[in-house]
Write a protein that holds these residues in place. Structure first.
Motif, mmCIF file in Angstrom:
data_model
loop_
_atom_site.group_PDB
_atom_site.id
_atom_site.type_symbol
_atom_site.label_atom_id
_atom_site.label_comp_id
_atom_site.label_asym_id
_atom_site.label_seq_id
_atom_site.Cartn_x
_atom_site.Cartn_y
_atom_site.Cartn_z
ATOM 1 N N ARG A 65 24.494 27.142 36.156
ATOM 2 C CA ARG A 65 23.419 27.339 34.880
ATOM 3 C C ARG A 65 24.275 28.389 34.028
ATOM 4 O O ARG A 65 23.689 28.408 32.675
ATOM 5 N N TYR A 66 24.691 29.439 34.536
ATOM 6 C CA TYR A 66 25.086 30.581 33.855
ATOM 7 C C TYR A 66 26.850 30.751 33.609
ATOM 8 O O TYR A 66 27.118 31.598 32.890
ATOM 9 N N ILE A 67 27.616 29.853 34.087
ATOM 10 C CA ILE A 67 28.972 30.083 34.224
ATOM 11 C C ILE A 67 29.729 28.706 33.630
ATOM 12 O O ILE A 67 30.321 28.969 32.545
ATOM 13 N N GLY A 68 29.704 27.736 34.454
ATOM 14 C CA GLY A 68 30.181 26.491 33.885
ATOM 15 C C GLY A 68 31.817 26.690 33.544
ATOM 16 O O GLY A 68 32.320 26.131 32.667
ATOM 17 N N VAL A 80 32.981 32.547 47.125
ATOM 18 C CA VAL A 80 33.782 31.048 46.787
ATOM 19 C C VAL A 80 32.915 30.457 45.439
ATOM 20 O O VAL A 80 33.720 30.068 44.548
ATOM 21 N N THR A 81 31.849 30.373 45.653
ATOM 22 C CA THR A 81 31.103 29.339 44.422
ATOM 23 C C THR A 81 30.578 30.045 43.486
ATOM 24 O O THR A 81 30.641 29.664 42.191
ATOM 25 N N PHE A 102 32.927 33.467 38.510
ATOM 26 C CA PHE A 102 32.383 34.210 37.258
ATOM 27 C C PHE A 102 33.735 35.143 36.886
ATOM 28 O O PHE A 102 33.854 35.481 35.501
ATOM 29 N N CYS A 103 34.405 35.765 37.780
ATOM 30 C CA CYS A 103 35.668 36.646 37.520
ATOM 31 C C CYS A 103 36.741 35.762 36.469
ATOM 32 O O CYS A 103 37.272 36.275 35.439
ATOM 33 N N HIS A 131 35.132 35.044 33.027
ATOM 34 C CA HIS A 131 35.368 36.406 32.150
ATOM 35 C C HIS A 131 36.521 36.878 31.659
ATOM 36 O O HIS A 131 36.814 36.991 30.595
ATOM 37 N N PHE A 132 37.631 36.862 32.697
ATOM 38 C CA PHE A 132 39.020 37.317 32.195
ATOM 39 C C PHE A 132 39.845 36.284 31.802
ATOM 40 O O PHE A 132 40.516 36.661 30.584
ATOM 41 N N GLU A 133 39.779 35.041 31.936
ATOM 42 C CA GLU A 133 40.440 34.134 31.058
ATOM 43 C C GLU A 133 39.778 34.118 29.676
ATOM 44 O O GLU A 133 40.459 33.939 28.432
ATOM 45 N N MET A 134 38.349 34.001 29.487
ATOM 46 C CA MET A 134 37.732 34.231 28.176
ATOM 47 C C MET A 134 38.470 35.502 27.374
ATOM 48 O O MET A 134 38.855 35.267 26.115
ATOM 49 N N GLU A 135 38.326 36.486 28.007
ATOM 50 C CA GLU A 135 38.747 37.924 27.575
ATOM 51 C C GLU A 135 40.388 37.724 27.157
ATOM 52 O O GLU A 135 40.523 38.250 25.934
ATOM 53 N N LYS A 136 41.271 37.239 27.879
ATOM 54 C CA LYS A 136 42.649 37.015 27.586
ATOM 55 C C LYS A 136 42.657 35.965 26.457
ATOM 56 O O LYS A 136 43.589 36.298 25.487
#
Length: 319
Positions: free
Chosen positions: A242-245, A298-299, A304-305, A308-313
């Motif tokens: 619902r919140y990450i995808g 794991v799930t 989430f990490c 977040h970090f791949e989008m920031e990069k």
């Protein structure tokens, strides 16, 4: 009959030397709970999210079913039932809980069997995965820690759960808003299994010296692990959905980064955080909470990490 088969295999094992026993020990290792979990996590993070989700959900269900069956049947291990059975010493460390059904066989049916019944995989890969299931299951009787009945039921029930999991995921895809209902129902079942394991009576059999043969409360520990893993999966699955995808449709370099950071962080959680928590939360609650955290990491937490970090990069690269 089960014991006679084990005695024949034991005689063969003793006469064949250590090479075959070592091979079977390695096959048994890739069917252990933590081995299976980390492989499924890597599939989920780095290879194919949908396949990983299916494997993790099916395995979580299988751990609940295995735990319920074990504390219901309360079948003793072969060497307790017959003193002539002398299991392989290396296999004893992973031979936890009651004997029926085999947890390793259900783990194998979840990961490797779950892949083998997926028609989108190549026939050659499905055949290899099926052979791995057979080897892992056979290793448990070859090493003397399970009976043929244990492994046959374990594989059969494990594959049935994986088939039902595929049906459930297909249903959720057609009814996207029903994921919370599935989560709540699964948590309710897991909690009910934990209460059943905690409140039921266990066999109290003693040897000639008056020593308790098997501590039922200790045997139920794997059941509580399954409860924690199951709840952790379904809560993490819904939140991620619902919140990450996050997606596994990423370049190979990104996949390798996920694999490396995922392994390191997973082992940091498992080998540092969880022992610290266990020292502060004892008993059944500690087992459930720590396994919940392990699966929730794991799930949900690691996805989430990476999102977040791949989008920031990506944003930094575009600016």
């Amino acid at each position: 009959m089960d014991i006679n088969i084990l005695l024949l295999l034991q005689e063969f094992r003793n006469g064949a030397g250590s090479c075959l026993a070592n091979f079977m020990s390695k096959m048994s290792f890739i069917g252990e709970m933590n081995t299976v979990l980390i492989i499924m996590a890597l599939v989920y993070w780095c290879v194919n999210k949908e396949l990983g989700k299916y494997l993790l959900m099916g395995w979580s269900g299988n751990r609940i079913v295995n735990g319920l069956l074990k504390v219901t049947a309360c079948v003793y291990r072969p060497w307790i039932r017959d003193v002539r059975i002398v299991p392989n010493s290396d296999a004893l460390t992973a031979a936890t809980g009651y004997s029926f059904p085999s947890g390793h066989s259900m783990n194998a049916a979840s990961l490797y069997g779950g892949g083998a019944i997926r028609k989108e995989l190549s026939k050659a890969l499905r055949l290899v995965l099926g052979l791995i299931v057979a080897f892992i299951a056979f290793s448990r009787i070859f090493l003397g820690v399970h009976t043929p009945q244990d492994i046959l039921v374990g594989v059969g029930v494990g594959l049935l759960v994986m088939w039902l999991t595929a049906k459930l995921l297909a249903w959720v895809e057609n009814h996207p808003g029903k994921d919370i209902l599935v989560m709540c129902a699964s948590i309710a079942v897991a909690v009910a299994v934990a209460i059943f394991a905690a409140l039921k009576s266990y066999p109290m059999d003693y040897d000639a010296n008056g020593k308790l043969l098997v501590d039922g409360a200790k045997m139920a520990n794997d059941t509580y692990k399954g409860v924690g893993w199951c709840i952790g999966f379904f809560v993490g699955w819904v939140l991620e959905r619902r919140y990450i995808g996050f997606s596994t449709d990423v370049p190979m370099a990104v996949r390798m980064t996920r694999l490396t950071t995922g392994l390191l962080s997973y082992y940091a959680v498992s080998l540092i955080l969880i022992p610290l928590l266990k020292s502060g939360i004892s008993g059944q609650a500690g087992t459930i909470v720590t396994c919940f955290i392990q699966m929730f990491y794991v799930t949900f937490v690691f996805p989430f990490c990476i999102k977040h970090f791949e989008m920031e990069k990506k944003v930094k690269a575009q600016s």
